[in-house]
Design a protein around this motif. Structure first.
Motif, PDB file in Angstrom:
ATOM      1  N   GLU A 101       0.838  -1.199   0.000  1.00 24.23           N
ATOM      2  CA  GLU A 101       0.000   0.000   0.000  1.00 24.23           C
ATOM      3  C   GLU A 101       0.877   1.255   0.000  1.00 24.23           C
ATOM      4  OE1 GLU A 101      -3.099   0.549  -0.367  1.00 24.23           O
ATOM      5  OE2 GLU A 101      -3.579   2.452   0.623  1.00 24.23           O
ATOM      6  N   SER A 149      -6.171  -0.693  -3.903  1.00 26.65           N
ATOM      7  CA  SER A 149      -7.442  -0.923  -4.610  1.00 26.65           C
ATOM      8  C   SER A 149      -7.464  -0.141  -5.914  1.00 26.65           C
ATOM      9  CB  SER A 149      -8.645  -0.453  -3.793  1.00 26.65           C
ATOM     10  OG  SER A 149      -8.694  -1.113  -2.584  1.00 26.65           O
ATOM     11  N   LYS A 150      -6.984   1.102  -5.829  1.00 25.84           N
ATOM     12  CA  LYS A 150      -6.974   1.953  -7.025  1.00 25.84           C
ATOM     13  C   LYS A 150      -6.039   1.349  -8.076  1.00 25.84           C
ATOM     14  CE  LYS A 150      -6.146   6.795  -8.054  1.00 25.84           C
ATOM     15  NZ  LYS A 150      -4.733   7.139  -8.035  1.00 25.84           N
ATOM     16  N   THR A 202      -9.713  -3.846   0.891  1.00 29.26           N
ATOM     17  CA  THR A 202     -10.922  -3.040   0.736  1.00 29.26           C
ATOM     18  C   THR A 202     -10.519  -1.602   0.428  1.00 29.26           C
ATOM     19  OG1 THR A 202     -10.856  -2.726   3.114  1.00 29.26           O
ATOM     20  CG2 THR A 202     -12.331  -4.450   2.300  1.00 29.26           C
ATOM     21  N   ASP A 203     -11.472  -0.873  -0.182  1.00 28.03           N
ATOM     22  CA  ASP A 203     -11.186   0.518  -0.561  1.00 28.03           C
ATOM     23  C   ASP A 203     -10.826   1.370   0.648  1.00 28.03           C
ATOM     24  OD1 ASP A 203     -11.757  -0.189  -3.062  1.00 28.03           O
ATOM     25  OD2 ASP A 203     -13.671   0.889  -3.226  1.00 28.03           O
ATOM     26  N   ASP A 204     -11.458   1.082   1.789  1.00 29.67           N
ATOM     27  CA  ASP A 204     -11.169   1.946   2.947  1.00 29.67           C
ATOM     28  C   ASP A 204      -9.828   1.601   3.605  1.00 29.67           C
ATOM     29  OD1 ASP A 204     -12.435  -0.430   3.629  1.00 29.67           O
ATOM     30  OD2 ASP A 204     -13.039   0.327   5.596  1.00 29.67           O
ATOM     31  N   ASP A 255      -7.714  -1.671  -9.717  1.00 33.95           N
ATOM     32  CA  ASP A 255      -8.730  -1.262 -10.714  1.00 33.95           C
ATOM     33  C   ASP A 255      -8.057  -0.787 -11.995  1.00 33.95           C
ATOM     34  OD1 ASP A 255     -10.837  -1.809  -9.069  1.00 33.95           O
ATOM     35  OD2 ASP A 255     -10.986   0.242  -8.287  1.00 33.95           O
ATOM     36  N   GLU A 294     -12.465 -10.559   3.305  1.00 38.24           N
ATOM     37  CA  GLU A 294     -12.102  -9.251   2.744  1.00 38.24           C
ATOM     38  C   GLU A 294     -10.679  -8.901   3.145  1.00 38.24           C
ATOM     39  OE1 GLU A 294     -14.878  -6.314   4.077  1.00 38.24           O
ATOM     40  OE2 GLU A 294     -15.989  -6.493   2.200  1.00 38.24           O
ATOM     41  N   PRO A 312      -6.750   1.987   0.108  1.00 40.01           N
ATOM     42  CA  PRO A 312      -7.231   2.783  -1.034  1.00 40.01           C
ATOM     43  C   PRO A 312      -6.258   2.814  -2.217  1.00 40.01           C
ATOM     44  CG  PRO A 312      -6.624   4.199   0.825  1.00 40.01           C
ATOM     45  CD  PRO A 312      -6.610   2.784   1.336  1.00 40.01           C
ATOM     46  N   ASN A 313      -4.962   2.853  -1.928  1.00 42.41           N
ATOM     47  CA  ASN A 313      -3.990   2.954  -3.038  1.00 42.41           C
ATOM     48  C   ASN A 313      -3.874   1.642  -3.805  1.00 42.41           C
ATOM     49  OD1 ASN A 313      -3.262   5.632  -2.247  1.00 42.41           O
ATOM     50  ND2 ASN A 313      -2.071   4.718  -0.582  1.00 42.41           N
ATOM     51  N   ARG A 356      -8.916 -11.299  -5.855  1.00 38.13           N
ATOM     52  CA  ARG A 356     -10.145 -10.533  -5.621  1.00 38.13           C
ATOM     53  C   ARG A 356     -11.352 -11.448  -5.821  1.00 38.13           C
ATOM     54  NH1 ARG A 356     -10.288  -4.734  -8.583  1.00 38.13           N
ATOM     55  NH2 ARG A 356      -9.799  -3.437  -6.791  1.00 38.13           N
TER      56      ARG A 356
END
Ligand code: GSH
Length: 225
Positions: A134, A183-184, A175-177, A187, A172, A180-181, A163
């Motif tokens: 992260e 997850s981004k 997770t986005d919370d 995507d 899980e 966040p980095n 995933r």
């Protein structure tokens, strides 16, 4: 004539790493789908130690282990660099892929397939490792910077395969919370057109892991495509 063959398995994140590296470089190759439930004499001949895919065969000479194969591809063929040019950055990329395969992958895998207290312990371990990724990806589009590089290819299992498993087994992790980095990045990575075209079909991967959840002992390898 130059001859490049890849022994692979459609569902294998390791095979896909190599396929993507070959495609990034624009190398023409013959793909040979392996039946891991009934390994071919060719696979046993070319990778007698591990008996695993992927194996790249270049003019009759075999190379096993996805990360080593990718470095070989990067050195042999022209085209966009997969490893950084700068020696320190190269060393760092090698450090991260080793960390991915030796630490992140086993810890995440154990968290998915264990239960109860054991699972909680494994989840904590996986999360500790993921925190390092992260912070490594923070502020960057890809681990390789603006373009996909060795670490992105190696981390493909996090962005796609894991995933899917995470959802199926209800564990899980990214997770986005909390991440966040990462997850981004995941995507961005799976939605980049090059990667998207080279990932295995989601329904087939889902069906395989659903079968594994039902009958883990009988569902060891992806069935031959
Ligand atoms: N460290 C190897 C791992 C390759 C690997 O585990 N391949 C799996 C397919 S996903 C395989 O061939 N398994 C056959 C076996 O374990 O006998 C690499 O990076 O290439």
């Amino acid at each position: 004539m130059v001859e490049v063959k890849l022994l692979g398995a459609w569902g294998s994140p390791f095979s896909r790493r190599v396929e993507m590296a070959l495609k990034l470089k624009g190398v023409e190759y013959e793909y040979l789908e392996e039946d891991l439930n009934n390994k071919s004499p060719l696979l046993l001949k070319y990778n007698p130690i591990h008996k695993k895919v992927p194996v790249l065969v270049h003019n009759g000479k075999p190379i096993a282990e996805s990360l080593i194969i990718i470095e070989y591809i990067d050195e042999v063929w022209e085209g966009p660099s997969i490893l950084p040019q700068d020696p320190y950055e190269r060393a760092m990329a090698r450090f991260w892929v080793k960390f991915l395969d030796e630490k992140c992958m086993p810890a995440m895998w154990k968290a998915f397939w264990s239960t109860g207290e054991e699972r909680e312990k494994n989840k904590d371990e996986a999360i500790e490792h993921l925190k390092f990724l992260e912070s490594e990806i923070k502020g960057k589009k890809f681990f390789g910077g603006d373009t996909i590089g060795l670490v992105d290819l190696a981390a493909n299992f996090i962005a796609y395969w894991f995933r899917i498993i995470s959802e199926l087994v209800g564990v899980e992790l990214i997770t986005d919370d909390k991440f966040p980095n990462l997850s981004k990045w995941a995507d961005e990575y799976i939605n980049s057109s090059f990667v998207k075209e080279n990932l295995p079909d989601k329904d087939k991967i889902t069906a395989f892991f659903n079968a594994r959840i039902r009958a883990p002992d009988e569902t060891k390898y992806f069935p031959k495509a």
